[in-house]
Design a protein around this motif. Structure first.
Motif, short mmCIF file in Angstrom:
data_model
loop_
_atom_site.label_atom_id
_atom_site.label_comp_id
_atom_site.label_asym_id
_atom_site.label_seq_id
_atom_site.Cartn_x
_atom_site.Cartn_y
_atom_site.Cartn_z
N GLU A 183 -11.84 13.52 4.46
CA GLU A 183 -11.55 12.28 5.07
C GLU A 183 -11.35 10.91 4.16
N ILE A 184 -12.20 11.17 3.25
CA ILE A 184 -11.57 10.16 1.96
C ILE A 184 -10.23 10.05 1.64
N VAL A 185 -9.64 11.54 1.49
CA VAL A 185 -8.39 11.66 1.24
C VAL A 185 -7.51 11.21 2.27
N GLU A 186 -7.78 11.34 3.37
CA GLU A 186 -7.14 10.95 4.58
C GLU A 186 -7.01 9.28 4.74
N LEU A 187 -7.88 8.62 3.95
CA LEU A 187 -7.91 7.13 4.11
C LEU A 187 -6.49 6.74 3.62
N ALA B 88 0.84 -1.15 0.15
CA ALA B 88 -0.05 0.00 0.15
C ALA B 88 0.87 1.30 0.01
N MET B 89 2.08 1.19 0.53
CA MET B 89 2.93 2.42 0.66
C MET B 89 3.69 2.39 -0.56
N THR B 90 3.64 1.60 -1.53
CA THR B 90 4.46 1.50 -2.70
C THR B 90 3.61 1.53 -3.99
N ARG B 91 2.43 1.40 -3.83
CA ARG B 91 1.79 1.53 -5.40
C ARG B 91 0.42 1.75 -4.56
N SER B 92 -0.62 2.88 -5.14
CA SER B 92 -2.02 2.82 -5.04
C SER B 92 -2.72 2.74 -6.12
N VAL B 93 -3.98 2.46 -6.01
CA VAL B 93 -5.02 1.84 -7.00
C VAL B 93 -6.31 2.75 -7.04
N GLN C 69 -14.39 11.60 -8.36
CA GLN C 69 -13.35 10.83 -9.16
C GLN C 69 -12.22 11.50 -8.62
N ARG C 70 -12.15 13.09 -8.57
CA ARG C 70 -11.02 14.00 -8.00
C ARG C 70 -10.58 13.64 -6.71
N THR C 71 -11.56 13.42 -5.80
CA THR C 71 -11.48 13.19 -4.43
C THR C 71 -10.69 11.93 -4.20
N GLN C 72 -11.13 10.79 -5.04
CA GLN C 72 -10.37 9.70 -4.88
C GLN C 72 -9.11 9.67 -5.55
N TYR C 73 -8.95 10.51 -6.69
CA TYR C 73 -7.64 10.72 -7.26
C TYR C 73 -6.81 11.21 -6.10
N SER C 74 -7.31 12.29 -5.32
CA SER C 74 -6.26 12.86 -4.23
C SER C 74 -6.04 11.89 -3.11
N VAL D 120 -5.58 8.55 -3.69
CA VAL D 120 -4.49 7.48 -4.20
C VAL D 120 -3.22 8.30 -4.11
N LEU D 121 -3.17 9.67 -4.36
CA LEU D 121 -2.12 10.43 -4.19
C LEU D 121 -1.38 10.53 -2.88
N SER D 122 -2.26 10.82 -2.04
CA SER D 122 -1.98 10.86 -0.73
C SER D 122 -1.10 9.62 0.15
N GLN D 123 -1.66 8.54 -0.75
CA GLN D 123 -1.07 7.39 -0.12
C GLN D 123 0.28 6.92 -0.44
N VAL D 124 0.82 7.50 -1.70
CA VAL D 124 2.22 7.24 -2.34
C VAL D 124 2.71 8.66 -2.41
N TRP D 125 2.52 9.76 -1.68
CA TRP D 125 2.81 11.01 -1.83
C TRP D 125 4.44 10.94 -1.38
N GLY D 126 5.17 11.62 -1.93
CA GLY D 126 6.79 11.90 -1.55
C GLY D 126 7.49 10.68 -1.89
N ASN D 127 8.76 10.59 -2.04
CA ASN D 127 9.67 9.86 -2.40
C ASN D 127 9.40 8.83 -3.37
N PRO D 128 9.39 9.02 -4.69
CA PRO D 128 9.07 8.25 -5.80
C PRO D 128 10.70 7.45 -5.74
N PRO D 129 10.87 6.32 -6.51
CA PRO D 129 9.64 5.64 -7.46
C PRO D 129 8.55 4.89 -6.48
N LYS D 130 7.56 5.25 -6.95
CA LYS D 130 6.23 4.61 -6.55
C LYS D 130 5.40 4.55 -7.80
N TYR D 131 4.11 3.78 -7.33
CA TYR D 131 3.31 3.61 -8.68
C TYR D 131 1.88 3.90 -8.22
#
Ligand SMILES: Nc1ncnc2c1ncn2[C@@H]1O[C@H](COP(=O)(O)OP(=O)(O)OP(=O)(O)O)[C@@H](O)[C@H]1O
Length: 262
Positions: free
Chosen positions: A95-99, A75-80, A141-146, A148-159
């Motif tokens: 709160e959705i983004v916080e998930l 979950a910390m390496t790729r988000s879906v 959809q934009r909220t859900q996109y945020s 998945v971004l918050s899940q892998v934010w910072g320190n790429p490479p991630k997916y």
């Protein structure tokens, strides 16, 4: 470092939903998966996420079989982002983004910063206090996109794996989210997007893979893959591929209902 499908087949009973597919999602690249309805895109997507286990072949994430990854590290390496973005709980958009932050033991300040940035980039800040269930399809959809971004934010490479991420959006938001996706790839993330729009795929992708009847029919740079012949063979429609100073663009050969869909 990459997300690789190695000769992957997935079968249900005697039916192969995808057959012997090899492809790679590389950090720093935006990879678009296309094909007709039922071609096997979502199946391939779920295999690459680690949600489906291949009947044969292997999915490797950064060199290690994805089935061996611990859920938290995965979950910390790729988000879906799937197409299923309805929620039954009375969450706010924020709160959705916080998930997306749940795999982390970050401080509140760190989480708040990531959530802020992930909402800023998708232009969803002003929706933060709104009840998620009252948002429009595109806003969800934009909220859900945020998220998945918050899940892998910072320190790429991630997916980031995104199944039709712009399907409910209006044109400005489609362009915005594709630009955000392009930006994330340029930052070193590996992105896999399922898209149906051939011109968007051409404009934003580094690599386009075309599926036909569960098989990989073509894969490579958009200008090499999105040819009139491939489009005709794979989608069964006749399109003109025009050259322009800004690259190719693709339009139907006939503008009316005269074209026969094969
Ligand atoms: N559990 C199952 N049993 C049998 N057939 C299945 C099963 N799941 C999916 N399929 C079939 O496998 C094929 C590929 O499905 P998949 O959802 O991967 O297609 P897709 O390319 O994502 O299509 P779409 O563009 O419509 O979303 C389809 O013909 C689908 O009906």
């Amino acid at each position: 470092m990459s997300l690789i499908a190695e000769n992957v087949t997935y079968s249900v009973g005697s039916k192969n939903l995808v057959s012997q597919i090899s492809l790679e999602v590389k950090p720093g690249e935006l990879h678009v998966l296309m094909g007709r309805n039922g071609a096997g895109k979502s199946t391939m997507f779920k295999l690459l996420c680690g949600d489906f286990e291949p009947t044969s072949g292997e999915i490797l994430l950064n060199g290690k079989p994805i089935r061996e990854w611990k859920r938290k590290h995965l979950a910390m390496t790729r988000s879906v982002l799937t197409q299923d973005y309805e929620m039954q709980f009375p969450f706010s958009a924020r709160e959705i983004v916080e998930l997306g932050r749940s795999p982390y033991q970050s401080t509140k300040e760190e989480n708040d910063k990531v959530i802020f940035e992930a909402m800023e980039i998708t232009n969803t800040q002003k929706l933060g206090d709104r009840s998620y269930s009252t948002l429009s399809g595109g806003e969800k959809q934009r909220t859900q996109y945020s998220r998945v971004l918050s899940q892998v934010w910072g320190n790429p490479p991630k997916y980031l794996l995104l199944d039709e991420p712009i399907s409910s959006m209006d044109l400005p938001n489609q362009l915005k989210l594709l630009q955000v996706s392009r930006h994330m790839a340029d930052q070193g993330y590996g992105l896999l997007l399922i898209l149906h729009d051939i011109n968007f795929a051409n404009q934003y992708a580094d690599t386009v893979s075309l599926l036909k009847e569960g098989k990989l029919a073509a894969s490579g740079k958009p200008k090499d893959v999105l040819t009139e012949k491939n489009i005709s063979d794979i989608f069964g429609v006749e399109m003109n591929v025009f050259d322009s100073p800004n690259g190719i663009f693709i339009l139907p050969k006939l503008s009316k209902m005269e074209q026969t869909i094969k």
